[in-house]
Design a protein around this motif. Structure first.
Motif, PDB file in Angstrom:
ATOM      1  N   ILE A 178       5.361 -17.797  -9.002  1.00 30.04           N
ATOM      2  CA  ILE A 178       5.564 -19.139  -9.557  1.00 30.04           C
ATOM      3  C   ILE A 178       6.448 -19.088 -10.804  1.00 30.04           C
ATOM      4  O   ILE A 178       7.296 -19.966 -11.008  1.00 30.04           O
ATOM      5  CB  ILE A 178       4.199 -19.803  -9.844  1.00 30.04           C
ATOM      6  CG1 ILE A 178       3.414 -19.969  -8.529  1.00 30.04           C
ATOM      7  CG2 ILE A 178       4.382 -21.158 -10.536  1.00 30.04           C
ATOM      8  CD1 ILE A 178       4.128 -20.759  -7.441  1.00 30.04           C
ATOM      9  N   ALA A 179       6.318 -18.044 -11.612  1.00 35.57           N
ATOM     10  CA  ALA A 179       7.185 -17.926 -12.798  1.00 35.57           C
ATOM     11  C   ALA A 179       8.649 -17.819 -12.389  1.00 35.57           C
ATOM     12  O   ALA A 179       9.526 -18.450 -12.982  1.00 35.57           O
ATOM     13  CB  ALA A 179       6.783 -16.703 -13.636  1.00 35.57           C
ATOM     14  N   VAL A 180       8.936 -17.037 -11.365  1.00 35.00           N
ATOM     15  CA  VAL A 180      10.330 -16.865 -10.944  1.00 35.00           C
ATOM     16  C   VAL A 180      10.861 -18.146 -10.314  1.00 35.00           C
ATOM     17  O   VAL A 180      11.952 -18.614 -10.642  1.00 35.00           O
ATOM     18  CB  VAL A 180      10.473 -15.685  -9.958  1.00 35.00           C
ATOM     19  CG1 VAL A 180      11.888 -15.633  -9.374  1.00 35.00           C
ATOM     20  CG2 VAL A 180      10.161 -14.370 -10.666  1.00 35.00           C
ATOM     21  N   VAL A 181      10.070 -18.743  -9.440  1.00 33.80           N
ATOM     22  CA  VAL A 181      10.574 -19.896  -8.704  1.00 33.80           C
ATOM     23  C   VAL A 181      10.759 -21.092  -9.642  1.00 33.80           C
ATOM     24  O   VAL A 181      11.628 -21.940  -9.413  1.00 33.80           O
ATOM     25  CB  VAL A 181       9.662 -20.200  -7.494  1.00 33.80           C
ATOM     26  CG1 VAL A 181       8.498 -21.081  -7.841  1.00 33.80           C
ATOM     27  CG2 VAL A 181      10.468 -20.754  -6.341  1.00 33.80           C
ATOM     28  N   SER A 182      10.000 -21.118 -10.743  1.00 34.43           N
ATOM     29  CA  SER A 182      10.143 -22.238 -11.683  1.00 34.43           C
ATOM     30  C   SER A 182      11.509 -22.216 -12.367  1.00 34.43           C
ATOM     31  O   SER A 182      11.931 -23.217 -12.934  1.00 34.43           O
ATOM     32  CB  SER A 182       9.029 -22.203 -12.740  1.00 34.43           C
ATOM     33  OG  SER A 182       9.274 -21.177 -13.687  1.00 34.43           O
ATOM     34  N   LYS A 183      12.192 -21.063 -12.327  1.00 35.65           N
ATOM     35  CA  LYS A 183      13.524 -20.968 -12.934  1.00 35.65           C
ATOM     36  C   LYS A 183      14.639 -21.115 -11.909  1.00 35.65           C
ATOM     37  O   LYS A 183      15.813 -21.028 -12.245  1.00 35.65           O
ATOM     38  CB  LYS A 183      13.705 -19.608 -13.619  1.00 35.65           C
ATOM     39  CG  LYS A 183      12.818 -19.378 -14.798  1.00 35.65           C
ATOM     40  CD  LYS A 183      13.017 -20.416 -15.865  1.00 35.65           C
ATOM     41  CE  LYS A 183      14.191 -20.071 -16.784  1.00 35.65           C
ATOM     42  NZ  LYS A 183      14.203 -21.001 -17.936  1.00 35.65           N
ATOM     43  N   GLY A 255      -1.661 -25.631  -8.988  1.00 39.97           N
ATOM     44  CA  GLY A 255      -0.952 -26.910  -8.900  1.00 39.97           C
ATOM     45  C   GLY A 255       0.451 -26.733  -8.333  1.00 39.97           C
ATOM     46  O   GLY A 255       0.886 -27.508  -7.466  1.00 39.97           O
ATOM     47  N   ALA A 256       1.163 -25.706  -8.802  1.00 39.68           N
ATOM     48  CA  ALA A 256       2.529 -25.474  -8.311  1.00 39.68           C
ATOM     49  C   ALA A 256       2.505 -25.140  -6.827  1.00 39.68           C
ATOM     50  O   ALA A 256       3.366 -25.592  -6.061  1.00 39.68           O
ATOM     51  CB  ALA A 256       3.185 -24.345  -9.106  1.00 39.68           C
ATOM     52  N   CYS A 257       1.541 -24.355  -6.401  1.00 39.24           N
ATOM     53  CA  CYS A 257       1.439 -24.000  -4.974  1.00 39.24           C
ATOM     54  C   CYS A 257       1.210 -25.260  -4.136  1.00 39.24           C
ATOM     55  O   CYS A 257       1.806 -25.415  -3.064  1.00 39.24           O
ATOM     56  CB  CYS A 257       0.315 -22.997  -4.737  1.00 39.24           C
ATOM     57  SG  CYS A 257       0.752 -21.321  -5.226  1.00 39.24           S
TER      58      CYS A 257
END
Lengths: 336, 336
Positions: A178-183, A255-257
């Motif tokens: 999630i950290a990577v995909v948020s960027k 939540g992101a998932c």
């Protein structure tokens, strides 16, 4: 170095490559063995067995919340070596640089690698650099290979899980993915989630010390917990049942998932360890994890059972039971 | 495998990646240690010292006269490990595949790697595969890392060359570079020259057996003989003088170098070894090379001398003496 961008000549074997190595790499990678600049590093080994592993890192973007490709490249391979129960000692580093890469970006990555290697207690002892034409890469790809020393009697294997064993995970799932995909470009959501990328060799050593009967360790990277458990179930010819409510997941990751339609069990982690432990040592293993670096949120999440060899099940919050499938197709390309 | 082209999902950690590994890689790479599919390979080591080296291969094109990226990736790292005097034993393999790569091309490369590893007597024991988006790679990049076992008392070093020593090369120079460049787009010349890519561990073992005082081995890859000798001169604080007429070069390579404006001393080799040997063992070393695989055209090509530390000179056919410079800038990008 006079150049502020990488040129093809930095990979040519000539003067510019020598300058890049001397002025950029060796300042941070200053191990006395590496500094000898021989074609191969010669390394003392005390035991009669070593463990060896490799990974190439192609993550995009190169820098993401809480980490970068450099930290990933050290921690990922340290963790792979450590899963065998070995003490990671030595690493090789192979770069593929893209023509035009800002040298400052490369320096940031190298600093991050040197810091992560220092934290993990491993030595970068040999390396290689290639440069590919502009457009034929993504700034940097990094391969690391790691070698560790195996103590006598340590024989861990993914095929050693037995019915009755318990399954532990060292902390929250899904943070790295999630950290990577948020960027990533085109995704408009923000979280405080940072990558979990971390070296887990100290945590593994602590578990081995407290629960010497441990069957195996695996780090649930690409494909997430689902791939790891399916591989173990298949290799051992057992079923595994996970209690969904016991699995630690950060609220923002959950939540992101939901928003992105991801199954958190299939999202990549880079600083988490799965351990399968005989039932009578499970509490000791859990306590060891929780007392070790990066293990505060460790939990016992499931059990090895006997019917349906090769299958992995999830007991949901509402008492239902569903299959935990391996990822089919692609979810998050270029996550590590 | 049902897919005939590589998809991003082949790097995802899920079902398709498992299929690629099982159906494409493991058919050729069938070492029992690799087949255990643990995250790290556990490997016996008898001596108390190992040698370790790594290289990433980004050669373009992937297939060229006499070889391909797969043979290069095995031989190059075998040779780097062997330069230390170690017996190469184990290798890791890390692939970066480009989405859209024909699976048949990948299979050809893997067959070539398996054959080369078999020839060299090394075992492929662990590996990794990443897939990058179409356009962000060149079909295949391969990293290999190698580990070898070092016998007691073997202490070779590029800093050990002494005035009076003799310099040997195991065969003709420039074949690899010219073979690759002859296949590049836009270059319209044809030769019968094929790459020299070959494992030289048997040749090195033979020289060590006959000339145990050998100072060091180096394989003159990128940057060619010029980079290798300049590195040795600099590391040992000596000068080196090469007799141009003694250096074996194939006629077609000489012709191609003239046509293309290359200095053959700066052209890459992938199956040649430089050895620096005390004068009294030089003839024994030469005989050992000539009797070993890939050493038929070995020659004594020069001497270590004392004035001008760090410099390398060429005595030309006409008795003049010039500096043998390291490559400045770029000559043949993506040659290995």
């Amino acid at each position: 170095m006079r150049d502020d961008k990488i040129l093809l000549a930095h990979g040519s074997g000539g003067v510019k490559m020598r300058d890049l190595i001397e002025e950029v790499f060796l300042g941070q990678f200053d191990d006395e063995i590496l500094l000898r600049l021989e074609d191969a590093a010669t390394l003392p080994i005390e035991s009669g067995r070593i463990a060896m592993s490799t990974d190439t890192y192609t993550v995009s973007p190169l820098f993401f919340p809480g980490g970068d490709i450099g930290r990933l490249a050290i921690c990922g391979t340290v963790n792979d070596v450590a899963t065998s129960g070995a003490t990671p000692l030595y690493m090789s580093v192979g770069f593929v640089l893209e023509e035009g890469l800002p040298v400052d970006d490369l320096k940031r990555i190298i600093v991050s690698m040197a810091e992560s290697a220092h934290e993990a207690g491993v030595r970068i002892v040999t390396g290689d650099t290639k440069v590919v034409d502009r457009g034929h890469g993504d700034g940097v790809y990094v391969n690391t290979a790691g070698v560790g020393e195996l103590a006598d009697g340590v024989e861990l294997s993914g095929s050693a899980c037995r019915p009755g064993d318990r399954v532990l995970v060292s902390g929250t799932l899904g943070d790295h993915g999630i950290a990577v995909v948020s960027k990533r470009e085109g995704l408009s959501f923000e979280t405080d989630i940072v990558t979990d990328a971390a070296p887990l060799n100290a945590l593994i050593a602590a578990v081995l010390g407290s629960a010497p009967g441990v069957r195996c360790f695996r780090d649930p990277t690409r494909g997430g917990l689902a791939s790891t458990l399916n591989e173990l179930a298949s290799a051992s010819g057992v079923a595994i049942e996970v209690d969904e409510t016991a699995v630690p997941v950060n609220e923002q990751v959950r939540g992101a998932c939901e928003m992105l339609g991801y199954d958190v069990f299939q999202v990549a982690n880079e600083g988490k360890m799965v351990a399968v432990v005989p039932a009578e040592q499970a509490d000791a293993a859990l306590a060891a994890m929780r007392g070790a670096p990066y293990g505060e949120r460790a939990a016992i999440i499931g059990d090895v059972t006997d019917p349906a060899p090769g299958k992995v099940y999830v007991r949901t919050e509402f008492g239902a039971r569903r299959i935990m499938d391996m990822l089919v197709g692609e979810q998050l390309p270029r996550i590590c």
